[in-house]
Design an enzyme around this catalytic site. Structure first.
Site, short mmCIF file in Angstrom:
data_model
loop_
_atom_site.label_atom_id
_atom_site.label_comp_id
_atom_site.label_asym_id
_atom_site.label_seq_id
_atom_site.Cartn_x
_atom_site.Cartn_y
_atom_site.Cartn_z
N GLY A 1 46.22 45.65 52.08
CA GLY A 1 47.13 45.15 51.38
C GLY A 1 47.22 43.60 52.15
O GLY A 1 47.91 42.76 51.63
N PRO B 1 41.98 48.60 54.60
CA PRO B 1 42.06 47.17 53.95
C PRO B 1 40.83 47.02 53.15
O PRO B 1 39.57 47.33 53.27
CB PRO B 1 41.67 46.30 55.59
CG PRO B 1 40.85 47.48 56.28
CD PRO B 1 41.44 48.62 56.13
N GLY B 2 41.24 46.06 52.07
CA GLY B 2 40.09 45.72 51.11
C GLY B 2 39.83 44.10 51.09
O GLY B 2 38.99 43.68 51.93
N TYR C 1 46.14 37.66 36.90
CA TYR C 1 47.09 37.65 37.67
C TYR C 1 47.70 36.07 37.90
O TYR C 1 48.29 35.76 38.95
CB TYR C 1 47.02 38.03 39.23
CG TYR C 1 46.06 39.37 39.37
CD1 TYR C 1 46.75 40.51 39.19
CD2 TYR C 1 44.71 39.23 39.80
CE1 TYR C 1 46.10 41.74 39.43
CE2 TYR C 1 44.14 40.41 40.08
CZ TYR C 1 44.81 41.65 39.85
OH TYR C 1 44.02 42.85 39.99
N CYS D 1 35.72 33.47 24.50
CA CYS D 1 36.48 33.25 23.47
C CYS D 1 37.79 33.76 23.71
O CYS D 1 38.33 34.54 22.89
CB CYS D 1 35.56 33.60 22.16
SG CYS D 1 33.98 32.95 21.87
N GLU D 2 38.49 33.39 24.81
CA GLU D 2 39.92 33.63 25.01
C GLU D 2 40.56 32.47 25.52
O GLU D 2 39.87 31.86 26.39
CB GLU D 2 40.14 34.58 26.20
CG GLU D 2 39.24 36.04 25.72
CD GLU D 2 40.08 36.96 24.80
OE1 GLU D 2 41.32 36.68 24.85
OE2 GLU D 2 39.75 37.97 24.49
#
Ligand SMILES: *Cc1c(COP(=O)(O)O)cnc(C)c1O
Length: 382
Positions: free
Chosen positions: A203, A241-242, A283, A311-312
């Protein structure tokens, strides 16, 4: 990546601590190989991730398996492979894991993921240790769950774990979670159930936009002082940890396709999109964007929304960036090493990007760009 790992290793010098890279942050085989060779274990969340670790040369006994929805088939496979620990996330999973283990005559090593109910003060989608989150077993239910687990013949209690969220930039949530975990370890051990290892999850945040997270060694100096003060300094420690190991080691290179000036906004349309870099769309995340050309001084700078071809309207990479650019220039989107390629998709039938691993002056292709054939594989006409 190795420098980020070294910061943890420095923090843990002389301790009985094990680093399990949370590979969902970046699960490319060569990245896993690098961490395996550096001695890391792996925190996985699916059978597919286990297969990747083994294919990259990681050792099964250094794998820990997290996640709220492990299937029976995944539990079975992981037991057969001989993984180090199942981080169990519900009382129902305990019963299923026990049955699966008994059916093949194995004992499953388990740790219970505790939800310590602390606020990591990060984006709501990446907070995981609060009462309303789907993760872990509620603090109040922990002791009863350990007693149930210890009574089951297919399970072997080996640890306790928590993971309170991601992109955490303050120390306080970690210190609070540690206190709550150690309180639990004391009460569990008082009932005669030994806890071999304590796993504090991952985290730790990185700098995306002037963020100032503590360094891994500074954070761990504080946490280890608390562990020492409470008499747990010699306990086997694990962390997961990432992002903090890979996030700032990666960038995405993209080409400016068109500049599209408008009355209200100027758009800079690039050839990367939300399918390659999903964090802004998911996010509202910020990534620094840097032009790679030294531009002719005659070029006017302007403020652009940097957007992709998907297309967004949610397909954006950066809002209101002042850039001095022209079509054909390349831009680097920084801090793209974590939760970008591993979250990428083929939406709009776009090929996934190629990946290149850079080591000093050496650059190695570690993933080729998707071909059309790659995208059509596995589908059938009626
Ligand atoms: C995602 C995850 C991690 C890693 O989180 P980072 O913020 O990338 O460090 C660790 N443990 C578990 C259980 C996770 O789900």
């Amino acid at each position: 990546m190795l420098a980020a790992l070294a910061a943890y290793q420095k923090g843990f010098a002389g301790r009985n601590a094990h680093i399990c890279y949370a590979m969902k942050a970046n699960s490319s085989l060569a990245v896993l190989q690098l961490f395996a060779q550096a001695g890391c274990g792996f925190d996985i969340v699916s059978g597919g991730e286990m297969a990747r670790v083994l294919a990259a040369g990681g050792e099964a006994h250094k794998i820990i398996f997290s996640g709220v929805g492990k299937t029976r088939a995944e539990l079975h496979e992981a037991l057969l492979a001989g993984i180090g620990c199942f981080n169990v996330e519900s009382e129902a999973e305990i019963e299923v894991l026990n049955m699966v283990a008994l059916s093949i005559g194995r004992k499953a090593p388990i740790s219970i993921r505790v939800n310590p109910n602390v606020d990591p003060k990060t984006h709501p989608y990446i907070s995981t240790g609060l009462k309303g989150n789907k993760f872990g077993i509620a603090h109040e239910r922990t002791l009863a769950t350990y007693q149930r687990a210890a009574s089951l013949p297919g399970l072997q209690v080996v640890g306790i774990d928590c993971h309170i969220g991601s992109q955490i930039t303050e120390e306080t949530p970690y210190l609070d979670a540690m206190d709550r975990m150690l309180d639990l370890v004391e009460s569990i051990e008082a009932t005669g159930i030994p806890i071999e290892h304590i796993d504090f999850g991952g985290g730790l945040g990185i700098n995306y936009n002037g963020d100032t997270p503590p360094t891994a060694d500074a954070l761990w100096a504080k946490l280890l002082a608390k562990l020492d003060a409470r008499g747990f300094g010699k306990r086997k420690l694990m962390i997961e940890p990432g992002r903090s190991l890979v996030g700032n080691a990666g960038l995405c290179v993209t080409e400016v396709l068109y500049l599209k000036p408008g009355e209200q906004k100027n758009f800079c349309i690039v050839d990367a999109a939300m399918n390659d870099l999903p964090r802004p769309a998911m996010y509202q995340a910020f990534h620094t964007i840097v032009p790679l050309q030294t531009t002719p001084t005659a070029l006017e700078s302007a403020v652009y929304d940097v957007v992709g071809p998907v297309c967004e309207s949610g397909d954006w990479i950066g809002h209101e960036r002042r850039l001095q650019i022209q079509a054909g220039d390349q831009l680097a989107v920084l801090s793209a090493g974590a939760y970008c390629m591993s979250m990428s998709s083929n939406y709009n039938s776009r090929p996934k990007a190629a990946e290149v691993l850079v080591d000093g002056s050496q650059a190695r292709l570690i993933r080729q760009r998707d071909s059309v054939a790659d995208q059509l594989r596995g589908e059938f006409l009626l």
